[in-house]
Design a protein around this motif. Structure first.
Motif, PDB file in Angstrom:
ATOM      1  N   GLY A 192       0.244  13.327 -16.484  1.00 57.91           N
ATOM      2  CA  GLY A 192       0.084  12.898 -15.102  1.00 57.91           C
ATOM      3  C   GLY A 192      -1.141  12.022 -14.921  1.00 57.91           C
ATOM      4  O   GLY A 192      -1.101  11.009 -14.219  1.00 57.91           O
ATOM      5  N   GLU A 193      -2.232  12.417 -15.555  1.00 56.64           N
ATOM      6  CA  GLU A 193      -3.465  11.613 -15.472  1.00 56.64           C
ATOM      7  C   GLU A 193      -3.246  10.234 -16.088  1.00 56.64           C
ATOM      8  O   GLU A 193      -3.714   9.227 -15.562  1.00 56.64           O
ATOM      9  N   ALA A 194      -2.516  10.188 -17.193  1.00 59.72           N
ATOM     10  CA  ALA A 194      -2.228   8.907 -17.846  1.00 59.72           C
ATOM     11  C   ALA A 194      -1.342   8.029 -16.955  1.00 59.72           C
ATOM     12  O   ALA A 194      -1.567   6.817 -16.840  1.00 59.72           O
ATOM     13  N   ASP A 235       3.298   5.896  -2.862  1.00 60.57           N
ATOM     14  CA  ASP A 235       4.507   6.563  -3.349  1.00 60.57           C
ATOM     15  C   ASP A 235       4.482   6.738  -4.865  1.00 60.57           C
ATOM     16  O   ASP A 235       4.897   7.768  -5.389  1.00 60.57           O
ATOM     17  N   CYS A 236       3.998   5.727  -5.580  1.00 61.23           N
ATOM     18  CA  CYS A 236       3.892   5.825  -7.043  1.00 61.23           C
ATOM     19  C   CYS A 236       2.924   6.936  -7.449  1.00 61.23           C
ATOM     20  O   CYS A 236       3.225   7.745  -8.335  1.00 61.23           O
ATOM     21  N   ILE A 237       1.761   6.992  -6.788  1.00 63.57           N
ATOM     22  CA  ILE A 237       0.776   8.039  -7.099  1.00 63.57           C
ATOM     23  C   ILE A 237       1.344   9.414  -6.754  1.00 63.57           C
ATOM     24  O   ILE A 237       1.230  10.372  -7.529  1.00 63.57           O
ATOM     25  N   ARG A 238       1.980   9.523  -5.588  1.00 61.71           N
ATOM     26  CA  ARG A 238       2.568  10.797  -5.162  1.00 61.71           C
ATOM     27  C   ARG A 238       3.636  11.257  -6.157  1.00 61.71           C
ATOM     28  O   ARG A 238       3.722  12.437  -6.499  1.00 61.71           O
ATOM     29  N   LEU A 239       4.455  10.333  -6.618  1.00 59.02           N
ATOM     30  CA  LEU A 239       5.496  10.669  -7.582  1.00 59.02           C
ATOM     31  C   LEU A 239       4.888  11.170  -8.891  1.00 59.02           C
ATOM     32  O   LEU A 239       5.381  12.120  -9.487  1.00 59.02           O
ATOM     33  N   SER A 240       3.788  10.568  -9.319  1.00 58.15           N
ATOM     34  CA  SER A 240       3.148  11.015 -10.564  1.00 58.15           C
ATOM     35  C   SER A 240       2.623  12.446 -10.420  1.00 58.15           C
ATOM     36  O   SER A 240       2.671  13.224 -11.365  1.00 58.15           O
ATOM     37  N   ARG A 290       0.828  -1.218   0.000  1.00 52.04           N
ATOM     38  CA  ARG A 290       0.000   0.000   0.000  1.00 52.04           C
ATOM     39  C   ARG A 290       0.856   1.259   0.000  1.00 52.04           C
ATOM     40  O   ARG A 290       0.548   2.227  -0.685  1.00 52.04           O
ATOM     41  N   GLN A 291       1.951   1.244   0.753  1.00 53.13           N
ATOM     42  CA  GLN A 291       2.837   2.410   0.786  1.00 53.13           C
ATOM     43  C   GLN A 291       3.506   2.605  -0.572  1.00 53.13           C
ATOM     44  O   GLN A 291       3.684   3.726  -1.032  1.00 53.13           O
ATOM     45  N   ILE A 351      -0.841   3.424 -13.234  1.00 55.47           N
ATOM     46  CA  ILE A 351      -0.472   2.907 -11.911  1.00 55.47           C
ATOM     47  C   ILE A 351      -1.664   2.185 -11.293  1.00 55.47           C
ATOM     48  O   ILE A 351      -1.545   1.061 -10.810  1.00 55.47           O
ATOM     49  N   ARG A 352      -2.817   2.845 -11.296  1.00 52.36           N
ATOM     50  CA  ARG A 352      -4.029   2.233 -10.725  1.00 52.36           C
ATOM     51  C   ARG A 352      -4.364   0.918 -11.413  1.00 52.36           C
ATOM     52  O   ARG A 352      -4.672  -0.083 -10.774  1.00 52.36           O
ATOM     53  N   GLN A 353      -4.300   0.925 -12.749  1.00 56.68           N
ATOM     54  CA  GLN A 353      -4.635  -0.269 -13.521  1.00 56.68           C
ATOM     55  C   GLN A 353      -3.679  -1.420 -13.191  1.00 56.68           C
ATOM     56  O   GLN A 353      -4.115  -2.555 -12.996  1.00 56.68           O
TER      57      GLN A 353
END
Length: 88
Positions: A51-53, A36-41, A31-32, A58-60
């Motif tokens: 950024g949206e892509a 971190d991946c989302i925060r980095l984007s 989860r962390q 990442i989510r997918q």
């Protein structure tokens, strides 16, 4: 002790400050790592289409592998995510 990635002058270490020369996938809470991946984007591309892509990808990727139970495969997936983070 729960291990999460913490940056110290270009290397990753545990929260306790112990340095680790090479990041190991089992040291990272999934989860962390996702956060971190989302925060980095957001840091890289904010609210731009790029950024949206990135966030969508990442989510997918995390959702598609959510049911994975094989520890070897999970560690491989974590290493791919860690290397993606470290490349930025």
């Amino acid at each position: 002790q729960r291990l999460v990635p913490v940056r110290h002058s270009g290397s990753l270490s545990t929260q306790g400050g112990e340095r680790s020369e090479q990041a190991r996938p089992e040291d990272f809470d999934t989860r962390q790592l996702y956060k971190d991946c989302i925060r980095l984007s957001h840091h890289i591309a904010a609210r731009s289409p790029k950024g949206e892509a990135m966030r969508s990808m990442i989510r997918q990727q995390f959702k598609s592998n959510m049911g994975e139970t094989d520890p070897t495969k999970i560690n491989e997936l974590k290493m791919r995510a860690i290397s993606g983070i470290q490349n930025y």
